[in-house]
Design an enzyme around this catalytic site. Structure first.
Site, PDB file in Angstrom:
ATOM      1  N   LEU A  63       0.840  -1.199   0.000  1.00 34.73           N
ATOM      2  CA  LEU A  63       0.000   0.000   0.000  1.00 34.73           C
ATOM      3  C   LEU A  63       0.874   1.248   0.000  1.00 34.73           C
ATOM      4  O   LEU A  63       1.657   1.454   0.917  1.00 34.73           O
ATOM      5  CB  LEU A  63      -0.907   0.015   1.234  1.00 34.73           C
ATOM      6  CG  LEU A  63      -1.718  -1.255   1.494  1.00 34.73           C
ATOM      7  CD1 LEU A  63      -2.653  -1.041   2.688  1.00 34.73           C
ATOM      8  CD2 LEU A  63      -2.515  -1.653   0.264  1.00 34.73           C
TER       9      LEU A  63
ATOM     10  N   GLY B 155      -0.765   6.855  -0.317  1.00 41.47           N
ATOM     11  CA  GLY B 155      -0.846   8.066   0.510  1.00 41.47           C
ATOM     12  C   GLY B 155       0.201   9.100   0.132  1.00 41.47           C
ATOM     13  O   GLY B 155       1.266   8.774  -0.382  1.00 41.47           O
TER      14      GLY B 155
ATOM     15  N   ARG C  76       2.574  14.381   6.609  1.00 39.53           N
ATOM     16  CA  ARG C  76       3.477  14.787   7.690  1.00 39.53           C
ATOM     17  C   ARG C  76       4.935  14.923   7.242  1.00 39.53           C
ATOM     18  O   ARG C  76       5.763  15.453   7.964  1.00 39.53           O
ATOM     19  CB  ARG C  76       3.374  13.801   8.867  1.00 39.53           C
ATOM     20  CG  ARG C  76       2.150  14.058   9.728  1.00 39.53           C
ATOM     21  CD  ARG C  76       1.869  12.923  10.686  1.00 39.53           C
ATOM     22  NE  ARG C  76       1.308  11.771   9.986  1.00 39.53           N
ATOM     23  CZ  ARG C  76       1.019  10.605  10.572  1.00 39.53           C
ATOM     24  NH1 ARG C  76       1.257  10.438  11.866  1.00 39.53           N
ATOM     25  NH2 ARG C  76       0.503   9.621   9.873  1.00 39.53           N
TER      26      ARG C  76
ATOM     27  N   GLU D  41      -8.816   0.799  15.972  1.00 40.85           N
ATOM     28  CA  GLU D  41      -7.981   1.982  15.751  1.00 40.85           C
ATOM     29  C   GLU D  41      -8.052   2.898  16.975  1.00 40.85           C
ATOM     30  O   GLU D  41      -9.063   2.947  17.671  1.00 40.85           O
ATOM     31  CB  GLU D  41      -8.451   2.743  14.510  1.00 40.85           C
ATOM     32  CG  GLU D  41      -8.239   1.974  13.213  1.00 40.85           C
ATOM     33  CD  GLU D  41      -6.807   1.493  13.039  1.00 40.85           C
ATOM     34  OE1 GLU D  41      -5.896   2.328  13.010  1.00 40.85           O
ATOM     35  OE2 GLU D  41      -6.592   0.276  12.956  1.00 40.85           O
TER      36      GLU D  41
ATOM     37  N   ASN E 222       6.407   8.194   9.112  1.00 40.39           N
ATOM     38  CA  ASN E 222       5.370   9.179   8.810  1.00 40.39           C
ATOM     39  C   ASN E 222       5.921  10.588   8.669  1.00 40.39           C
ATOM     40  O   ASN E 222       5.341  11.411   7.989  1.00 40.39           O
ATOM     41  CB  ASN E 222       4.293   9.159   9.898  1.00 40.39           C
ATOM     42  CG  ASN E 222       3.508   7.856   9.866  1.00 40.39           C
ATOM     43  OD1 ASN E 222       3.200   7.338   8.797  1.00 40.39           O
ATOM     44  ND2 ASN E 222       3.233   7.318  11.026  1.00 40.39           N
TER      45      ASN E 222
ATOM     46  N   TYR F 235      45.276  21.176 -10.935  1.00 44.20           N
ATOM     47  CA  TYR F 235      44.047  20.817 -11.635  1.00 44.20           C
ATOM     48  C   TYR F 235      44.427  20.003 -12.859  1.00 44.20           C
ATOM     49  O   TYR F 235      45.126  20.492 -13.756  1.00 44.20           O
ATOM     50  CB  TYR F 235      43.233  22.052 -12.058  1.00 44.20           C
ATOM     51  CG  TYR F 235      42.076  21.609 -12.932  1.00 44.20           C
ATOM     52  CD1 TYR F 235      41.101  20.754 -12.410  1.00 44.20           C
ATOM     53  CD2 TYR F 235      42.002  21.958 -14.276  1.00 44.20           C
ATOM     54  CE1 TYR F 235      40.077  20.278 -13.210  1.00 44.20           C
ATOM     55  CE2 TYR F 235      40.972  21.484 -15.086  1.00 44.20           C
ATOM     56  CZ  TYR F 235      40.024  20.645 -14.540  1.00 44.20           C
ATOM     57  OH  TYR F 235      39.014  20.148 -15.321  1.00 44.20           O
TER      58      TYR F 235
ATOM     59  N   ALA G 156      53.785  20.954  -7.847  1.00 38.18           N
ATOM     60  CA  ALA G 156      52.770  21.741  -7.155  1.00 38.18           C
ATOM     61  C   ALA G 156      52.299  22.889  -8.033  1.00 38.18           C
ATOM     62  O   ALA G 156      53.088  23.536  -8.710  1.00 38.18           O
ATOM     63  CB  ALA G 156      53.337  22.283  -5.851  1.00 38.18           C
TER      64      ALA G 156
ATOM     65  N   ASN H  32      42.402  23.218 -19.810  1.00 42.00           N
ATOM     66  CA  ASN H  32      41.721  22.322 -20.766  1.00 42.00           C
ATOM     67  C   ASN H  32      40.556  22.978 -21.493  1.00 42.00           C
ATOM     68  O   ASN H  32      40.000  22.400 -22.407  1.00 42.00           O
ATOM     69  CB  ASN H  32      41.213  21.075 -20.032  1.00 42.00           C
ATOM     70  CG  ASN H  32      40.217  21.413 -18.935  1.00 42.00           C
ATOM     71  OD1 ASN H  32      40.283  22.492 -18.345  1.00 42.00           O
ATOM     72  ND2 ASN H  32      39.290  20.510 -18.670  1.00 42.00           N
TER      73      ASN H  32
ATOM     74  N   THR I 214      60.104  24.890 -14.042  1.00 40.24           N
ATOM     75  CA  THR I 214      59.168  25.538 -13.139  1.00 40.24           C
ATOM     76  C   THR I 214      58.657  26.852 -13.708  1.00 40.24           C
ATOM     77  O   THR I 214      59.424  27.641 -14.246  1.00 40.24           O
ATOM     78  CB  THR I 214      59.869  25.769 -11.787  1.00 40.24           C
ATOM     79  OG1 THR I 214      60.066  24.499 -11.189  1.00 40.24           O
ATOM     80  CG2 THR I 214      59.041  26.640 -10.859  1.00 40.24           C
TER      81      THR I 214
HETATM   82  C1  UD1 Z   1      -2.660   1.400   9.878  1.00 39.71           C
HETATM   83  C2  UD1 Z   1      -3.609   0.401  10.557  1.00 39.71           C
HETATM   84  C3  UD1 Z   1      -3.254   0.308  12.050  1.00 39.71           C
HETATM   85  C4  UD1 Z   1      -1.802  -0.095  12.203  1.00 39.71           C
HETATM   86  C5  UD1 Z   1      -0.888   0.857  11.438  1.00 39.71           C
HETATM   87  C6  UD1 Z   1       0.520   0.318  11.437  1.00 39.71           C
HETATM   88  C7  UD1 Z   1      -5.733   0.596   9.364  1.00 39.71           C
HETATM   89  C8  UD1 Z   1      -7.111   1.112   9.410  1.00 39.71           C
HETATM   90  N1  UD1 Z   1      -4.975   0.866  10.417  1.00 39.71           N
HETATM   91  O1  UD1 Z   1      -2.913   2.671  10.454  1.00 39.71           O
HETATM   92  O2  UD1 Z   1      -4.077  -0.655  12.685  1.00 39.71           O
HETATM   93  O3  UD1 Z   1      -1.452  -0.104  13.584  1.00 39.71           O
HETATM   94  O4  UD1 Z   1      -1.314   0.967  10.068  1.00 39.71           O
HETATM   95  O5  UD1 Z   1       1.392   1.239  10.871  1.00 39.71           O
HETATM   96  O6  UD1 Z   1      -5.365  -0.068   8.425  1.00 39.71           O
HETATM   97  N2  UD1 Z   1      -2.900   3.879   2.222  1.00 39.71           N
HETATM   98  C9  UD1 Z   1      -3.354   3.813   0.927  1.00 39.71           C
HETATM   99  N3  UD1 Z   1      -4.601   4.257   0.641  1.00 39.71           N
HETATM  100  C10 UD1 Z   1      -5.437   4.743   1.602  1.00 39.71           C
HETATM  101  C11 UD1 Z   1      -4.964   4.821   2.928  1.00 39.71           C
HETATM  102  C12 UD1 Z   1      -3.690   4.369   3.213  1.00 39.71           C
HETATM  103  O7  UD1 Z   1      -2.628   3.366   0.041  1.00 39.71           O
HETATM  104  O8  UD1 Z   1      -6.561   5.109   1.246  1.00 39.71           O
HETATM  105  C13 UD1 Z   1      -1.547   3.422   2.518  1.00 39.71           C
HETATM  106  C14 UD1 Z   1      -0.669   4.536   3.013  1.00 39.71           C
HETATM  107  O9  UD1 Z   1       0.030   5.127   1.937  1.00 39.71           O
HETATM  108  C15 UD1 Z   1       0.270   3.807   3.968  1.00 39.71           C
HETATM  109  C16 UD1 Z   1      -0.550   2.627   4.465  1.00 39.71           C
HETATM  110  O10 UD1 Z   1      -1.624   2.473   3.568  1.00 39.71           O
HETATM  111  O11 UD1 Z   1       1.409   3.307   3.311  1.00 39.71           O
HETATM  112  C17 UD1 Z   1      -1.054   2.787   5.876  1.00 39.71           C
HETATM  113  O12 UD1 Z   1      -1.926   3.881   5.936  1.00 39.71           O
HETATM  114  P1  UD1 Z   1      -1.961   4.868   7.176  1.00 39.71           P
HETATM  115  O13 UD1 Z   1      -2.972   5.903   6.912  1.00 39.71           O
HETATM  116  O14 UD1 Z   1      -0.591   5.298   7.499  1.00 39.71           O
HETATM  117  O15 UD1 Z   1      -2.508   3.876   8.312  1.00 39.71           O
HETATM  118  P2  UD1 Z   1      -2.360   4.082   9.856  1.00 39.71           P
HETATM  119  O16 UD1 Z   1      -3.281   5.123  10.314  1.00 39.71           O
HETATM  120  O17 UD1 Z   1      -0.922   4.218  10.208  1.00 39.71           O
HETATM  121 CA    CA Z   2       1.180   4.700   8.991  1.00 38.23          CA
END
Ligand code: UD1
Ligand code: CA
Length: 474
Positions: free
Chosen positions: A14, A17, A21, A163, A235, A372, A386, A392, A429
């Site tokens: 995944l 995102g 941050r 969560e 993050n 150089y 030296a 060049n 020299t």
């Molecule tokens: C998620 C988990 C949480 C876990 C934590 C560990 C869920 C709901 N929660 O929370 O239980 O403890 O990871 O780090 O899954 N992403 C997408 N598309 C989206 C949302 C997220 O691709 O729509 C990707 C983000 O880019 C990221 C990853 O999923 O790489 C995790 O998403 P993030 O929003 O960071 O989840 P957390 O709130 O950290």
């Molecule tokens: Ca995360």
């Protein structure tokens, strides 16, 4: 470690995102650690754990991300687009059409967790064999803030992940958390993800909700991560730096185990090779395709990028080199600068404040101080004094300088290229060389020295008289 790739195991990473941050226009997973984009580590871990292929879910900055993935992994990695970020469950949903239909088990990872241990992923994939629908990697932590809490019943069976935002006071006290790494049976994953609903504080589709579904159908297996490092999701930039420190430590330890000395503050990228008995001193940075031969020594503060250092070579402190080679027993530095396409052969010496570029310094040749040397070929055993400059560049084109074997170039000489200085020739020299010098000849272009006896006192007297006549008003 590498496990045999299995067509029955595939992976979803995944990475849709933005990573707000990070405060960056660049997608979070393209920020680098030890010279490689963050997402590469998750993909490498999945491949090393035996996944036949990997589908990366992209969204924010997807063109840039997809271009990188193609370049870095070719056809081992495919992308699936998540149009809008509606949560981790929705991200997995977007990946499903791209999944290999033959895959029986699916490993799900996040692109922002660069410290995963492939061995742990293998254990996780194995733990589902007992018949569970999903297996999750959990971790114990002193501070579970922000993570999903792993909820277990009286028998210790996992029944849900909650969560932070949706958890009760009591649930928040649970210290076992979800690392965001799962292995699911692919049939179960498809069905459970299809049924997800956004009934939570963020109004998102939570992948974690499939855990509650699995607890009622097939069961939930789990593996507890040995160290909390599995948790380090990056993050922000402080976490990026902390994760990178851990990775640098791992790289250094691997090199130390193979028999080379790496001081604590050296920083060596994962792509670098260091042979046994080499010594990498404090504050050295080694990048890219750099290779350090056996018994070579890279002293304090040197920065080498894509440099091949032969065995027993010595790079003295604070030398900078890129895209160059340094031969056996050669010596560089202190404070040398080898710019791209420099080739310093065996036994040659390049000393302090000497800059080379696109230049061959042949066996045993020496340029020990302040020079150089650009677009040149310096013959075997030649000596460059030296302050020598290879002129060049005429403002339009670069020209070459050729110095014959055993030639001697006296200090403070300017060699105006294109020009050739012959084998064994001598340049006096302070000479400005504008024409070829034949083998064994002496080239000298100095103004003749004149000595005027007693002139110094006469000059001083004159200057003193002048100063007395025109007193300054301070
Ligand atoms: C998620 C988990 C949480 C876990 C934590 C560990 C869920 C709901 N929660 O929370 O239980 O403890 O990871 O780090 O899954 N992403 C997408 N598309 C989206 C949302 C997220 O691709 O729509 C990707 C983000 O880019 C990221 C990853 O999923 O790489 C995790 O998403 P993030 O929003 O960071 O989840 P957390 O709130 O950290
Ligand atoms: Ca995360």
């Amino acid at each position: 470690m590498t496990t045999q790739a299995s067509p029955s195991l595939t992976a979803i990473v995944l990475a849709a995102g933005q990573g707000t941050r990070m405060k960056s226009t660049k997608p979070k997973v393209l920020h680098t650690l030890c010279g490689r984009p963050m997402v590469d580590y998750a993909i490498e871990a999945a491949l090393a754990a035996g996944c036949g292929d990997v589908v990366v879910v992209v969204g924010y900055g997807r063109d840039e991300l997809a271009a990188h993935l193609t370049k870095a992994f070719g056809d081992r990695v495919r992308t699936a687009v998540q149009e809008a970020q509606r949560g981790t469950g929705d991200a997995v949903r977007s990946a499903l059409p791209a999944l290999d239909p033959a895959a029986e088990r699916v490993l799900v990872l996040c692109g922002d967790t660069p410290l995963l241990d492939p061995a742990e992923l293998v254990r996780l994939a194995g733990s589902i064999e007992g018949g569970a629908s999903v297996a999750m990697l959990t971790a114990m932590t002193e501070d579970p803030t922000g993570y999903g809490r792993v909820l277990r019943d009286a028998d210790g069976n996992i029944f849900a992940v909650r969560e932070q935002r949706d958890a009760t006071e009591e649930e928040r006290r649970v210290r076992e958390v979800n690392t965001g790494v799962y292995v699911a049976r692919s049939g179960f994953l498809r069905e459970s993800v299809a049924g997800l609903l956004p009934n939570n504080a963020q109004g998102e589709l939570y992948l974690t909700d499939i855990v509650a579904v699995a607890s009622k159908a097939g069961g939930v297996a789990s593996v507890r991560a040995e160290s909390a490092a599995a948790l380090v999701g990056v993050n922000d930039r402080a976490q990026l730096a902390a994760a990178e420190d851990i990775l640098y430590g791992r790289i250094a330890d691997r090199i130390r185990r193979a028999g080379a000395t790496v001081r604590a503050t050296a920083r060596i990228d994962a792509t670098v090779v260091v042979e046994a008995d080499a010594v990498i001193e404090h504050y050295v940075v080694l990048r890219g395709k750099t290779r350090i031969g056996a018994n070579a020594r890279i002293d304090v503060g040197s920065v080498l990028t894509d440099v091949e250092v032969a065995p027993s070579a010595l790079v003295k402190p604070y030398s900078i080199a890129s895209d160059s080679t340094i031969g056996e027993n050669a010596q560089i530095g202190p404070f040398s600068h080898l710019r791209p396409e420099s080739r310093v052969e065996a036994e040659a010496h390049i000393g302090n404040f000497v800059e080379t570029k696109k230049t061959v310094v042949r066996r045993g040749a020496k340029a020990n101080h302040l020079a150089y040397l650009g677009d040149g070929d310096i013959g075997e055993g030649a000596n460059i004094g030296a302050g020598t400059i290879f002129c060049n560049y005429d403002g339009f084109k670069k020209h070459r300088t050729e110095i014959g074997a055993g030639a001697f170039v006296g200090s403070d000489s300017q060699i105006i290229a294109p020009v050739r200085i012959g084998v064994g020739a001598y340049v006096g020299t302070g000479t400005t060389v504008t024409r070829d010098v034949p083998d064994d000849a002496l080239a000298i272009s100095r103004v003749k020295q004149e000595n005027k006896e007693g002139y110094a006192s006469r000059l001083k007297a004159r200057l003193k008289a002048g100063a007395a006549k025109k007193p300054s008003d301070g």
